[in-house]
Design a protein around this motif. Structure first.
Motif, PDB file in Angstrom:
ATOM      1  N   GLU A  23      40.351 -30.259   3.166  1.00  0.00           N
ATOM      2  CA  GLU A  23      40.757 -28.881   3.454  1.00  0.00           C
ATOM      3  C   GLU A  23      39.679 -28.201   4.290  1.00  0.00           C
ATOM      4  O   GLU A  23      38.486 -28.285   3.974  1.00  0.00           O
ATOM      5  CB  GLU A  23      40.972 -28.117   2.146  1.00  0.00           C
ATOM      6  N   MET A  24      40.116 -27.557   5.371  1.00  0.00           N
ATOM      7  CA  MET A  24      39.198 -26.792   6.205  1.00  0.00           C
ATOM      8  C   MET A  24      39.128 -25.349   5.695  1.00  0.00           C
ATOM      9  O   MET A  24      40.152 -24.742   5.376  1.00  0.00           O
ATOM     10  CB  MET A  24      39.662 -26.800   7.660  1.00  0.00           C
ATOM     11  N   ILE A  25      37.924 -24.833   5.603  1.00  0.00           N
ATOM     12  CA  ILE A  25      37.683 -23.465   5.147  1.00  0.00           C
ATOM     13  C   ILE A  25      37.083 -22.659   6.300  1.00  0.00           C
ATOM     14  O   ILE A  25      36.205 -23.156   7.020  1.00  0.00           O
ATOM     15  CB  ILE A  25      36.734 -23.438   3.936  1.00  0.00           C
ATOM     16  N   ALA A  26      37.567 -21.430   6.476  1.00  0.00           N
ATOM     17  CA  ALA A  26      37.047 -20.575   7.547  1.00  0.00           C
ATOM     18  C   ALA A  26      35.540 -20.408   7.421  1.00  0.00           C
ATOM     19  O   ALA A  26      35.015 -20.161   6.330  1.00  0.00           O
ATOM     20  CB  ALA A  26      37.738 -19.210   7.505  1.00  0.00           C
ATOM     21  N   GLY A  27      34.847 -20.557   8.541  1.00  0.00           N
ATOM     22  CA  GLY A  27      33.400 -20.408   8.563  1.00  0.00           C
ATOM     23  C   GLY A  27      32.641 -21.666   8.185  1.00  0.00           C
ATOM     24  O   GLY A  27      31.409 -21.665   8.151  1.00  0.00           O
ATOM     25  N   ARG A  28      33.369 -22.749   7.915  1.00  0.00           N
ATOM     26  CA  ARG A  28      32.721 -24.009   7.539  1.00  0.00           C
ATOM     27  C   ARG A  28      33.250 -25.112   8.450  1.00  0.00           C
ATOM     28  O   ARG A  28      34.455 -25.316   8.561  1.00  0.00           O
ATOM     29  CB  ARG A  28      33.021 -24.339   6.074  1.00  0.00           C
ATOM     30  N   HIS A  29      32.345 -25.817   9.130  1.00  0.00           N
ATOM     31  CA  HIS A  29      32.762 -26.843  10.081  1.00  0.00           C
ATOM     32  C   HIS A  29      33.057 -28.181   9.406  1.00  0.00           C
ATOM     33  O   HIS A  29      33.777 -29.004   9.961  1.00  0.00           O
ATOM     34  CB  HIS A  29      31.679 -27.040  11.146  1.00  0.00           C
ATOM     35  N   THR A  30      32.502 -28.391   8.233  1.00  0.00           N
ATOM     36  CA  THR A  30      32.741 -29.639   7.512  1.00  0.00           C
ATOM     37  C   THR A  30      33.815 -29.413   6.454  1.00  0.00           C
ATOM     38  O   THR A  30      33.678 -28.521   5.617  1.00  0.00           O
ATOM     39  CB  THR A  30      31.451 -30.137   6.829  1.00  0.00           C
TER      40      THR A  30
END
Length: 237
Positions: A23-30
């Motif tokens: 899952e991609m989280i806003a503000g996190r590239h990993t």
């Protein structure tokens, strides 16, 4: 029956289809990684009669074979050490000439993402075990396995199998009778006993024996006879 996979270069799946759960989280590239799912692999086979003709009797026999409601063990003479458990999916196609000579093309699905070895049986007679004794089981596959464990108790009491190669996990039963025979099947989560009207789930340690890759050193407590039945699991087809 003769079985052909393809002509020329042989194309077959190397692994089952792998899906990554993340899952991609806003503000996190990993992305956050939650795990993976590996689907059962599929393969296409062409089947033709040894003597050439698709008789009515042969068609009926093949129909019963394909529609028995099970994943059937399959292996080729090219590599008898790798066993597949297959069932067909979709609609098999019969391609014949006017003389009823030809082949059926069938899509098969394996029971899971693993190929298996032939079944191995290891027997240990620990009838004179007064305290603890070590035995070794090897897993030469590419995934952890859970063998079926058959115990014959010698003298009333407890039996415990501690896997020193897997964090000291203990598989055991308490309160067994003399000569009682118990089978622990991790695949069906069943515990069967030779004692009439007895249930052994409350006597069970609730941990099924698991063998990671390599040599597994097992510390056995209690006088008994042990039999382990298992197959190696291979990730590559």
């Amino acid at each position: 029956m003769l079985i052909k996979m393809s002509s020329g270069l042989l194309e077959s799946p190397f692994f089952g289809d792998r899906q990554i759960h993340s899952e991609m989280i806003a503000g996190r590239h990993t992305p956050y990684y939650y795990g993976e799912t590996i689907a059962p692999f599929s393969t296409k086979l062409q089947i033709c009669p040894i003597h050439g003709e698709w008789t009515s009797e042969l068609r009926d026999n093949v129909t019963r074979w394909l529609n028995n409601g099970k994943f059937n063990e399959f292996y080729s003479t090219d590599n008898i050490d790798k066993r597949y458990f297959l069932t067909y999916e979709g609609s098999p196609t019969l391609n014949v000439t006017g003389n009823n000579e030809g082949y059926i093309e069938i899509d098969f699905r394996n029971v899971d993402c693993y190929v298996r070895s032939p079944a191995f049986i290891e027997v240990f007679d620990l009838s004179t075990n007064a305290d603890r004794v070590n035995v070794v089981l090897s897993n030469l596959g590419s995934a952890a396995i859970q063998p079926i464990v058959h115990i014959q108790k010698i003298g009333a009491g407890n039996v415990a199998i501690k896997n020193l190669s897997n964090g000291g996990q203990i598989t055991g039963l308490t309160g067994l009778s003399h000569n009682e025979q118990v089978t622990i099947d991790p695949h069906y989560r069943t515990i069967n006993t030779s004692v009439t009207n007895a249930l052994r789930y409350d006597n069970f340690s609730k941990t099924y024996l698991t063998l990671p890759y390599g040599n597994n050193h097992l510390e056995v407590t209690g006088a008994c006879k042990l039999k382990f039945t298992y197959r190696y699991l291979y990730s590559s087809v």
